[in-house]
Design a protein around this motif. Sequence first.
Motif, PDB file in Angstrom:
ATOM      1  N   ASN A  17     -10.791 -47.403  27.179  1.00  0.00           N
ATOM      2  CA  ASN A  17     -11.356 -46.313  26.400  1.00  0.00           C
ATOM      3  C   ASN A  17     -12.886 -46.377  26.493  1.00  0.00           C
ATOM      4  O   ASN A  17     -13.494 -47.354  26.053  1.00  0.00           O
ATOM      5  N   HIS A  52     -10.277 -42.659  19.313  1.00  0.00           N
ATOM      6  CA  HIS A  52      -8.902 -42.836  19.776  1.00  0.00           C
ATOM      7  C   HIS A  52      -8.208 -41.531  20.139  1.00  0.00           C
ATOM      8  O   HIS A  52      -7.001 -41.501  20.346  1.00  0.00           O
ATOM      9  N   LEU A  77      -9.168 -38.761  26.489  1.00  0.00           N
ATOM     10  CA  LEU A  77      -8.764 -39.507  25.299  1.00  0.00           C
ATOM     11  C   LEU A  77      -7.795 -38.674  24.480  1.00  0.00           C
ATOM     12  O   LEU A  77      -6.789 -39.177  23.991  1.00  0.00           O
TER      13      LEU A  77
END
Length: 79
Positions: A6, A38, A65
Amino acid sequence: MVNAPNPLTLWRERQGLTHAQAGELFGVDKGRWWRIEHGRIRPEDDLESRIVLATGVTRDQLACLRSRENGRVREKKRA
């Protein structure tokens, strides 16, 4: 689908920031920052622009994402 790291988490960790500290930099609380990081929610356009400029994470990476969440991304309703 490749499970790449990420990019927002990498940026935050490289800066030595907590979720609360990263959120504070962008004017959001730690929970909202976590949800953005997230891919749970999409930041408003102005916030997204600030994130892109400050972190070097691209708009495409932010979109990826969100796509990881399999359509569970919710738009925040504006007042």
